[in-house]
Every structure is written in structure tokens, then in C-alpha cells.
Design an enzyme around this catalytic site. Structure first.
Site: not given
Ligand code: IPE
Ligand code: IPE
Ligand code: MG
Length: 246
Positions: A30, A47, A142
């Protein structure tokens, strides 16, 4: 950088054996969007950088001796994001799968994708199918599981529907495991979440009943081998009780 040998000692200085390294680690990757924002760039930039970290962390996990790594890449709730972001994530995943096949083979890594097929394009589903076949190994160094279009509740519901279709009236916990997406993988001993959020966001709900959690403020694009070592170090010093008492 902390060396691998440090794993053999806990922070209290006690000697730790190598078998205390977790076999299965799950990571909720995240913070890509926030990382991009910090750089004044669009979310997709975060990303893309995050995809580079996947490669670093796969290598680092293999070196540490982790056997199964499950990375949360796209949740069943992430479809709520803008059309552009979702499109960008789909394309990036496709490019990642095509681009990293050689590396997976060279590193002895088997790749599995866990999640629902609904909403995923036929083209991407075909690529997933091919890479799973091409990287299949009896004894990989792995096993990398990428949770894509994955949700813990959908996984449980899919399992229940399957067992109902088979005419089962009841199952025990051990049996129910066979109805989950990856039936043979041990539960993750350790789950890491980057970017300082304290929630599961629907990740491995069944399997994480007794997982140890490690939350770091580090955003996923900044999460490197050194941060993984800190997480493992934290894990090996913990006392796991599974409801018992000493
Ligand atoms: C969780 O992250 C999903 C992934 C890392 C793929 P999100 O950014 O989607 O989660 P929330 O919305 O903050 O709970
Ligand atoms: C995690 O990073 C990747 C996915 C959930 C696809 P985020 O896109 O959720 O990044 P933040 O949480 O907005 O910083
Ligand atoms: Mg996120």
C-alpha cells in the site's frame, strides 16, 4: 544494510534458528498513490515504481529463505477507482507478467495468481494462464502468489458455494481449507502492510487467523530488502501463543 546473519539473533541477543524465518509472508503493498503525490506525479507513476519493488522483494525473499510470498496487488474493491487508474493497473499487471517471465524462470520462482476472474479481460486471463503454466516447478525456490482481483470474503463465499454445489451439508475447518483458492499453502506466519494503515482491506481473511502483523510507515515504492529484514527481525522475536498460555 543489516546482513542476513543477523536473523540468527533476536533483538534480545538470543540465538535464533533459521527455521524461525516465516515460510509464508503476505504483503499488503500500500501507499503507491501517496508516494506519487509526494513526487508531484500522477498515481500511476507510483504503481510503476511499486512494480519494480515487487522484483526486489521477490529476490530478497528468496535469499532470506521464505518459501511462499503472497502479494496483494489488486483487491475486489479496487474497481471503485477511476477508469483511468483501473486501466493503468490492468496494463501494468499485463506488462509485469510478460516482462518478468524470464526472471522468474532464472530465479526458480513459480508464479500463481489468486483471485476472481470476473471483470478481468480475456486477454489478461490468457496471459495469467500461460505464465502459470510456464513457471510451474515441482520444487521452486520460492512460490510467488499475486492476489489480483482478490478479496478474502469473496474467497470464502466462492468456497462455500463450491461445497454447496458438491452437495456437502457441513465441513470442518481442515476440510474447508480445500475449498479456498490455494489449498496446499500453509497459512502466512507474517503479514506486512506498508504505508501505516492498520487494516486488512479484505486480505487473506481465513488464512490470517493467527498471522503476526507488521505495519510500517514506509510507502510500498520505498520498501526494499532492508525494510523486509526489519519485518522479519520483528517477527522472529515475537512469542506466538495460538490461544495457549505459558
Ligand atoms: C489494499 O489497499 C489493496 C491492495 C494493496 C491491493 P487499498 O489502498 O485498496 O486499501 P484501503 O482502501 O485503504 O483499505
Ligand atoms: C496500493 O497503493 C496499490 C493498490 C491498491 C492497487 P494505493 O494505490 O492504494 O496507494 P495509496 O493508498 O492511495 O497511497
Ligand atoms: Mg491504498
Amino acid at each position: 544494510m543489516t546482513s542476513y546473519i543477523n536473523y540468527k539473533f533476536s533483538s534480545k541477543g538470543e540465538k535464533m534458528e533459521k527455521n524461525q524465518i516465516p515460510k509464508h509472508v503476505g504483503i499488503i503493498m500500500d501507499g503507491n498513490g501517496r508516494w506519487a503525490k509526494q513526487q508531484g506525479k500522477p498515481r500511476i507513476f507510483g504503481h510503476k515504481e511499486g512494480a519494480e519493488r515487487v522484483i526486489d522483494i521477490v529476490r530478497a525473499s528468496k535469499n532470506i529463505g521464505i518459501k511462499y510470498l503472497t502479494l496483494y496487488a489488486f483487491s475486489t474493491e479496487n474497481w471503485k477507482r477511476s477508469v483511468d487508474e483501473v486501466k493503468g493497473l490492468m496494463l501494468l499487471f499485463e506488462q509485469f507478467l510478460k516482462g518478468q517471465k524470464k526472471l522468474m524462470l532464472k530465479e526458480n520462482v513459480s508464479l500463481r495468481i489468486v483471485g476472481r476472474k470476473d471483470g478481468v479481460s480475456d486477454r489478461l486471463l490468457k496471459i495469467i494462464d500461460e505464465i502459470e503454466k510456464d513457471t510451474y516447478l515441482e520444487n521452486p525456490a520460492l512460490e510467488l502468489n499475486i492476489a489480483f482481483n482478490y478479496g478474502g470474503r469473496p474467497e470464502i463465499i466462492d468456497g462455500i458455494n463450491k461445497l454447496l454445489q458438491e452437495g456437502k451439508k457441513s465441513v470442518c475447518e481442515e476440510e474447508f481449507k480445500n475449498y479456498l483458492y490455494n489449498t496446499y499453502i500453509p497459512d502466512p506466519e507474517l503479514i506486512i502492510r506498508t504505508s501505516g494503515e492498520f487494516r486488512t482491506s479484505n486480505f487473506l481473511l481465513w488464512q490470517s487467523a493467527y498471522s503476526e502483523y507488521y505495519i510500517t510507515e514506509t510507502l510500498w515504492p520505498d520498501f526494499k530488502e532492508e525494510q523486509l529484514i526489519l519485518a522479519i527481525d520483528s517477527y522472529v522475536t515475537r512469542e506466538r501463543r495460538f490461544g495457549g498460555a505459558k
